[in-house]
Scaffold this motif. Structure first.
Motif, PDB file in Angstrom:
ATOM      1  N   ALA A 190       0.825  -1.203   0.000  1.00 22.76           N
ATOM      2  CA  ALA A 190       0.000   0.000   0.000  1.00 22.76           C
ATOM      3  C   ALA A 190       0.861   1.255   0.000  1.00 22.76           C
ATOM      4  O   ALA A 190       0.346   2.354   0.022  1.00 22.76           O
TER       5      ALA A 190
ATOM      6  N   ARG B 112      -7.340   1.686   0.451  1.00 21.16           N
ATOM      7  CA  ARG B 112      -7.358   3.148   0.573  1.00 21.16           C
ATOM      8  C   ARG B 112      -8.763   3.633   0.979  1.00 21.16           C
ATOM      9  O   ARG B 112      -9.388   4.436   0.293  1.00 21.16           O
TER      10      ARG B 112
ATOM     11  N   ARG C 269     -11.890   5.367   2.347  1.00 21.93           N
ATOM     12  CA  ARG C 269     -12.269   6.765   2.609  1.00 21.93           C
ATOM     13  C   ARG C 269     -13.721   6.792   3.069  1.00 21.93           C
ATOM     14  O   ARG C 269     -14.507   5.921   2.678  1.00 21.93           O
TER      15      ARG C 269
END
Ligand SMILES: C[S@@+](CC[C@H](N)C(=O)[O-])C[C@H]1O[C@@H](n2cnc3c(N)ncnc32)[C@H](O)[C@@H]1O
Length: 271
Positions: free
Chosen positions: A44, A107, A109
Motif C-alpha cells: 500500500a 485506501r 475513505r
C-alpha cells in the motif's frame, strides 16, 4: 522513525495504533504474521515492520514513514475469537490481521462503496467497517456464508455509519452493482488448494476480475489475496489496461504464501 518493544509500553508509545489481536500460541507465528502484514502495508506504499526477537512474547508493530503505527500484532492465545464481530466464524474465515491490512490497502475513505465478491463469513467487510463509515456490498455462492456475513456485519449496521447489502450471488456476475459504482473491491477467492480447484480458477478468476473492473470507478482500487498466482496473472492479462498493478507481495498466511496484489482501476474502458 521506527519502534519495537514489549506490550506493556504500547499504549504510551503508540497512541494511534490500529491494534490487532490474533490467535497464536507462538511468537514465531506472530512475527511471521507481522511480516506478512508488513508486506501488505508495503504494497500500500507504507513500509516498515519491527519484529521482536523470535522466542520472546511481545508486540510487533508496523509503522509508516512518519512513525504512525498502522498495525500492531501480539501473540495472545484465544484473543482472535474475542474480536467483537466474530460471531459467525467459519473454517474458511480470513485472519483478521490480514483482512485489516487488505482493507487498509484498499485506501478506505469515508462513505466509500466497498465490494467483496467472495465474502465468506465477512471478515474483509467487517475490517473495512472498522475503518470508518462505508457502504458495503458482498456476495457468496454459499447461502451459509451469506448468512454468516450478515450476522458478522449486523453490529456495525446497527451502530450507524455503515450500510450493508449482502446477498447470495456469483462473483462472475455482480448484477446488483452498477458500472463504475465501487470505490474498492477486496477479494479473497478460493486458492484452489483447500477450497475449490485450480482448474476451476482458470474460468473463475478472469470472469471475477472482469466484473471487478466493471464495477470499479476509474482510480478505484482492487485488492486481491490468492495463492493461485498463475490464474491471477492470466486474469489480469485478460483485463488489459483496465487494471494497473500497483504492487504485488508474497505474504505469509497459515502455512501458505499467497500473493497480495493491489491494482488501480484506470480510465481504460472495462474489458
Ligand atoms: C477463501 S473464502 C473467503 C473467506 C472470507 N474472506 C472470510 O473471511 O470468511 C472464498 C469464498 O468464495 C466463495 N466462492 C467460491 N466461488 C464463488 C463464486 N463464483 N462467486 C462467489 N463466491 C464464491 C466460497 O463459497 C467461499 O466462501
Amino acid at each position: 522513525m521506527a519502534w519495537a518493544g514489549p506490550c506493556s509500553e504500547v499504549p504510551s508509545r503508540l497512541p494511534h495504533a490500529e491494534t490487532l489481536w490474533f490467535e497464536s500460541q507462538w511468537i514465531n507465528e506472530a512475527a511471521r504474521a507481522a511480516a506478512a502484514c508488513a508486506a501488505v502495508v508495503r504494497a500500500a506504499g507504507r513500509p516498515r515492520v519491527l519484529p521482536e526477537p523470535e522466542g520472546r512474547p511481545g508486540m510487533v508493530c508496523i509503522v509508516d514513514r512518519s512513525g504512525r503505527a498502522l498495525v500492531g500484532l501480539a501473540a495472545a492465545w484465544g484473543l482472535e475469537r474475542r474480536r467483537p464481530y466474530r460471531v459467525a466464524l467459519m473454517a474458511r474465515s480470513l485472519n483478521p490481521a490480514m483482512a485489516r491490512a487488505m482493507a487498509m490497502a484498499s485506501r478506505a475513505r469515508p462513505g466509500d462503496l466497498c465490494c467483496d465478491p467472495f465474502c465468506g463469513s465477512g471478515t474483509l467487510l467487517a475490517e473495512r467497517a472498522m475503518l470508518g463509515p462505508c457502504r458495503l456490498v458482498g456476495c457468496d455462492l454459499d447461502p451459509a456464508a451469506v448468512d454468516a456475513t450478515r450476522r458478522t456485519l449486523s453490529g456495525f449496521v446497527h451502530t450507524g455509519g455503515v450500510q450493508a447489502d449482502v446477498r447470495p450471488g456469483d462473483a462472475r456476475d455482480l448484477a446488483f452493482v452498477a458500472d463504475a459504482a465501487a470505490d474498492a473491491v477486496v477479494a479473497n477467492p478460493p486458492f484452489g488448494h483447500r477450497r475449490g480447484r485450480a482448474s476451476d480458477n482458470a474460468v473463475l478468476y478472469p470472469a471475477a476480475l472482469r466484473e471487478a473492473a466493471r464495477v470499479l470507478r476509474p482510480r478505484g482500487r482492487l485488492v486481491v489475496l490468492t495463492a493461485d498466482r498463475r490464474h491471477l496473472r492470466q486474469a489480469l492479462a485478460a483485463c488489459g489496461p483496465a487494471l494497473r498493478p500497483r504492487s504485488e507481495a508474497r505474504v505469509w498466511l497459515g502455512g501458505l504464501e499467497p500473493t497480495l496484489g493491489v491494482y488501480d482501476r484506470t480510465e481504460a474502458p472495462p474489458p
